[in-house]
Design a protein around this motif. Structure first.
Motif, PDB file in Angstrom:
ATOM      1  N   VAL A  27       4.285   7.495   6.275  1.00  5.60           N
ATOM      2  CA  VAL A  27       5.279   6.737   7.050  1.00  5.60           C
ATOM      3  C   VAL A  27       6.697   7.251   6.798  1.00  5.60           C
ATOM      4  O   VAL A  27       7.570   7.190   7.667  1.00  5.60           O
ATOM      5  N   ALA A  28       6.942   7.783   5.594  1.00  3.71           N
ATOM      6  CA  ALA A  28       8.283   8.258   5.224  1.00  3.71           C
ATOM      7  C   ALA A  28       8.791   9.341   6.172  1.00  3.71           C
ATOM      8  O   ALA A  28      10.010   9.494   6.339  1.00  3.71           O
ATOM      9  N   ILE A  29       7.872  10.096   6.794  1.00  2.00           N
ATOM     10  CA  ILE A  29       8.298  11.180   7.689  1.00  2.00           C
ATOM     11  C   ILE A  29       9.090  10.660   8.886  1.00  2.00           C
ATOM     12  O   ILE A  29       9.976  11.346   9.402  1.00  2.00           O
ATOM     13  N   PHE A  30       8.803   9.419   9.314  1.00  2.00           N
ATOM     14  CA  PHE A  30       9.536   8.850  10.443  1.00  2.00           C
ATOM     15  C   PHE A  30      11.034   8.731  10.129  1.00  2.00           C
ATOM     16  O   PHE A  30      11.877   8.955  10.986  1.00  2.00           O
ATOM     17  N   GLY A  31      11.330   8.350   8.888  1.00  2.00           N
ATOM     18  CA  GLY A  31      12.738   8.242   8.483  1.00  2.00           C
ATOM     19  C   GLY A  31      13.430   9.585   8.504  1.00  2.00           C
ATOM     20  O   GLY A  31      14.548   9.725   9.007  1.00  2.00           O
ATOM     21  N   SER A  32      12.755  10.605   7.959  1.00  2.00           N
ATOM     22  CA  SER A  32      13.333  11.954   7.934  1.00  2.00           C
ATOM     23  C   SER A  32      13.559  12.494   9.344  1.00  2.00           C
ATOM     24  O   SER A  32      14.592  13.115   9.629  1.00  2.00           O
ATOM     25  N   ALA A  67      23.398   2.214   9.931  1.00  2.00           N
ATOM     26  CA  ALA A  67      24.225   2.944   8.962  1.00  2.00           C
ATOM     27  C   ALA A  67      23.767   2.668   7.530  1.00  2.00           C
ATOM     28  O   ALA A  67      23.815   3.543   6.665  1.00  2.00           O
ATOM     29  N   PHE A  68      23.328   1.421   7.276  1.00  2.00           N
ATOM     30  CA  PHE A  68      22.860   1.036   5.942  1.00  2.00           C
ATOM     31  C   PHE A  68      21.715   1.941   5.486  1.00  2.00           C
ATOM     32  O   PHE A  68      21.652   2.346   4.321  1.00  2.00           O
ATOM     33  N   PHE A  69      20.821   2.285   6.412  1.00  2.00           N
ATOM     34  CA  PHE A  69      19.646   3.066   6.031  1.00  2.00           C
ATOM     35  C   PHE A  69      19.841   4.569   6.189  1.00  2.00           C
ATOM     36  O   PHE A  69      19.246   5.357   5.450  1.00  2.00           O
ATOM     37  N   MET A  88      11.901   1.956   9.515  1.00  2.00           N
ATOM     38  CA  MET A  88      10.672   1.665   8.765  1.00  2.00           C
ATOM     39  C   MET A  88      10.408   2.759   7.729  1.00  2.00           C
ATOM     40  O   MET A  88      10.131   2.483   6.559  1.00  2.00           O
ATOM     41  N   GLY A  89      10.518   4.031   8.158  1.00  2.00           N
ATOM     42  CA  GLY A  89      10.299   5.151   7.247  1.00  2.00           C
ATOM     43  C   GLY A  89      11.344   5.231   6.155  1.00  2.00           C
ATOM     44  O   GLY A  89      11.024   5.500   4.986  1.00  2.00           O
ATOM     45  N   LEU A  90      12.608   4.966   6.510  1.00  2.00           N
ATOM     46  CA  LEU A  90      13.698   5.063   5.529  1.00  2.00           C
ATOM     47  C   LEU A  90      13.595   3.993   4.450  1.00  2.00           C
ATOM     48  O   LEU A  90      13.781   4.274   3.260  1.00  2.00           O
ATOM     49  N   VAL A  91      13.314   2.756   4.863  1.00  2.00           N
ATOM     50  CA  VAL A  91      13.226   1.669   3.870  1.00  2.00           C
ATOM     51  C   VAL A  91      11.992   1.855   2.994  1.00  2.00           C
ATOM     52  O   VAL A  91      12.027   1.579   1.782  1.00  2.00           O
ATOM     53  N   PHE A  92      10.897   2.340   3.571  1.00  2.00           N
ATOM     54  CA  PHE A  92       9.684   2.630   2.787  1.00  2.00           C
ATOM     55  C   PHE A  92       9.989   3.681   1.717  1.00  2.00           C
ATOM     56  O   PHE A  92       9.655   3.508   0.536  1.00  2.00           O
ATOM     57  N   GLU A  93      10.639   4.769   2.136  1.00  2.00           N
ATOM     58  CA  GLU A  93      10.947   5.858   1.200  1.00  2.00           C
ATOM     59  C   GLU A  93      11.916   5.407   0.115  1.00  2.00           C
ATOM     60  O   GLU A  93      11.771   5.759  -1.058  1.00  2.00           O
ATOM     61  N   SER A  94      12.897   4.589   0.497  1.00  2.00           N
ATOM     62  CA  SER A  94      13.899   4.109  -0.451  1.00  2.00           C
ATOM     63  C   SER A  94      13.262   3.280  -1.557  1.00  2.00           C
ATOM     64  O   SER A  94      13.557   3.458  -2.741  1.00  2.00           O
ATOM     65  N   ILE A  95      12.363   2.369  -1.174  1.00  2.00           N
ATOM     66  CA  ILE A  95      11.736   1.475  -2.152  1.00  2.00           C
ATOM     67  C   ILE A  95      10.741   2.230  -3.036  1.00  2.00           C
ATOM     68  O   ILE A  95      10.692   2.032  -4.250  1.00  2.00           O
ATOM     69  N   THR A  96       9.954   3.137  -2.430  1.00  2.00           N
ATOM     70  CA  THR A  96       8.910   3.827  -3.201  1.00  2.00           C
ATOM     71  C   THR A  96       9.464   4.915  -4.124  1.00  2.00           C
ATOM     72  O   THR A  96       8.892   5.174  -5.182  1.00  2.00           O
ATOM     73  N   THR A  97      10.579   5.542  -3.737  1.00  2.00           N
ATOM     74  CA  THR A  97      11.111   6.638  -4.563  1.00  2.00           C
ATOM     75  C   THR A  97      12.166   6.175  -5.560  1.00  2.00           C
ATOM     76  O   THR A  97      12.159   6.587  -6.719  1.00  2.00           O
ATOM     77  N   ILE A 124       0.844  -1.217   0.000  1.00  2.00           N
ATOM     78  CA  ILE A 124       0.000   0.000   0.000  1.00  2.00           C
ATOM     79  C   ILE A 124       0.877   1.265   0.000  1.00  2.00           C
ATOM     80  O   ILE A 124       0.823   2.060   0.930  1.00  2.00           O
ATOM     81  N   PRO A 125       1.695   1.455  -1.043  1.00  2.00           N
ATOM     82  CA  PRO A 125       2.615   2.604  -1.048  1.00  2.00           C
ATOM     83  C   PRO A 125       1.936   3.964  -0.963  1.00  2.00           C
ATOM     84  O   PRO A 125       2.436   4.863  -0.295  1.00  2.00           O
ATOM     85  N   GLU A 126       0.778   4.133  -1.643  1.00  2.00           N
ATOM     86  CA  GLU A 126       0.105   5.432  -1.648  1.00  2.00           C
ATOM     87  C   GLU A 126      -0.541   5.735  -0.294  1.00  2.00           C
ATOM     88  O   GLU A 126      -0.435   6.840   0.227  1.00  2.00           O
ATOM     89  N   VAL A 127      -1.200   4.735   0.267  1.00  2.00           N
ATOM     90  CA  VAL A 127      -1.878   4.908   1.552  1.00  2.00           C
ATOM     91  C   VAL A 127      -0.882   5.176   2.672  1.00  2.00           C
ATOM     92  O   VAL A 127      -1.127   5.986   3.577  1.00  2.00           O
TER      93      VAL A 127
END
Length: 412
Positions: free
Chosen positions: A38-43, A256-258, A192-201, A31-34
């Motif tokens: 979540v990406a804000i958590f990574g930032s 460090a990876f993320f 969670m936010g970083l990996v979501f953003e990485s895959i979707t963008t 559910i990438p759009e919905v």
């Protein structure tokens, strides 16, 4: 809810991060759009780490040096030797592997709006200017070379200060360290936010065309992490190095990876050193120093991409030149900034060794940015986890000399 929160806190941080990682992947694929918010958590997580790290380094180093008593050993000489040796050997391995598995590139448009250094002299000049940077400006810009220099000088100046002053500085250091532990507790949400953003963008489709290049790059880094580094550590501690190697990769390498920034991972590494029972006087200096000069992953990136350009252009390379490239990549790597993509801008410098023109070299940098979603992640994981690995190895060597048993602590 309170009971659930209590149970969650009983789970180890690494397991929490893995859970966050899995959830991030599932959300990105299903559910990438919905799940976009979540990406804000990574930032927020990366922003918090970047905000606290400069202040942490300043107070930890200043406090450690001001409170250092004559006769106490800090192992810094051994740590620096390990950093430089590890970076050089990584560059050498990358050169050898690039000769065994030569890679040709499909050159693309170069990276826009970036200016690489024109030579080694410029890299060294930049490093020296960073040392004498304004201290407030150094903290604001996260210039860790400058922060480290000012912290050392202030620490030395405060060595003869009143005990009450040293206590105040130590209390500030402890308070900032406490803030760091609060930030690190947010790692599962951040990952969670970083990996979501990485895959979707970024996606992974763009990487398929560079499979062989990525295989050589990542293969070199894995070989350095699992073969070269353990051999170096074994030479120091004279016992099975893998428990320490895997612990550093697991508890420092994952974040460090993320985050893709050695500088952002400084607080994580500080916490890991504390959990390993290391001397605060040593790791409070060696960890921020490692984030600036311990760049094995960067040496691999510079060597592999430079030789890929050489093979693409069919430029003949002899053994002495290859060895010079190993040294040059190590020197360049030490000058790479501890931020995402920092090593790529030093590729034109290495390319100049073979007479490759700047416009072609910048096309190679462009390739580096395309594969950066994986290349830079693996590079930073190797760089940052090795900071702790070598800091621990240097101290454990001293423990062994004193007859003290070396045990790798388990963190709950």
């Amino acid at each position: 809810m309170k009971s659930l929160f209590k149970k969650w806190n009983q789970v180890s941080l690494v397991k929490q991060i893995i859970i966050g990682l899995i959830i991030g992947i599932i959300l990105a694929l299903v559910i990438p759009e919905v799940a976009k918010p979540v990406a804000i958590f990574g930032s927020l997580f990366v922003g918090a780490l970047k905000a606290i790290a400069p202040v942490l380094v300043l107070f930890l180093v200043m406090s450690a040096i001001a409170g250092h008593k004559s006769g106490k050993k800090t192992n810094m000489k051994s740590v620096i030797i390990l950093y430089l040796l590890g970076t050089f050997l990584a560059g050498l391995i990358a050169v050898l592997v690039s000769f065994i598995f030569p890679v040709n590139l499909t050159l693309v448009k170069g990276a826009e709006g970036v200016t690489p250094p024109s030579g080694v002299v410029e890299v060294i000049k930049t490093l020296l200017l960073n040392i004498v940077d304004n201290p407030v400006k150094a903290i604001f810009n996260a210039n860790y070379i400058g922060i480290l220099a000012w912290a050392i000088l202030l620490g030395l100046a405060l060595k003869n200060a009143a005990d009450s002053t040293k206590t105040l500085i130590s209390n500030f250091s402890d308070a900032v360290s406490k803030l760091v532990t609060w930030v690190i507790k947010l790692a599962p949400l951040g990952i969670m936010g970083l990996v979501f953003e990485s895959i979707t963008t970024s996606g992974l489709d763009a990487l398929l065309g560079y499979g062989k290049l990525l295989a050589v790059l990542i293969g070199c880094m894995i070989f350095v992490a699992l073969v070269v580094n353990p051999i170096i550590v074994y030479a120091f501690i004279k016992q099975n190095p893998y428990p320490l190697v895997f612990k550093c990769l697991k508890e420092s390498g994952i974040t460090a990876f993320f985050t893709r920034s050695s500088a952002s991972n400084i607080p994580v590494n500080m916490k890991l050193c504390e959990d390993l029972g290391l001397n605060k006087d040593s790791y409070s200096v060696s960890i921020p120093l490692g984030a600036t000069i311990n760049m094995a992953g960067a040496a691999v990136t510079i060597s592999v991409l430079t030789l890929a350009a050489v093979h693409t252009l069919e430029i003949p390379v002899d053994l002495p030149t290859a060895i010079i490239l190993s040294v040059l990549s190590a020197v360049c790597a030490c000058g790479a900034s501890g931020v995402a993509g920092g090593s790529l801008l030093l590729i034109p410098l290495a390319c100049s060794l073979f007479g490759i023109p700047g416009d072609v070299a910048m096309q190679v940098v462009g390739v580096g940015f395309i594969i950066g979603v994986l290349q830079d992640s693996f590079e930073t994981a190797l760089n940052s986890s090795t900071d702790v690995l070598f800091t621990a190895a240097a101290e454990y060597k001293e423990w062994r000399k004193k007859g003290k048993k070396v045990e790798i602590r388990k963190v709950a």
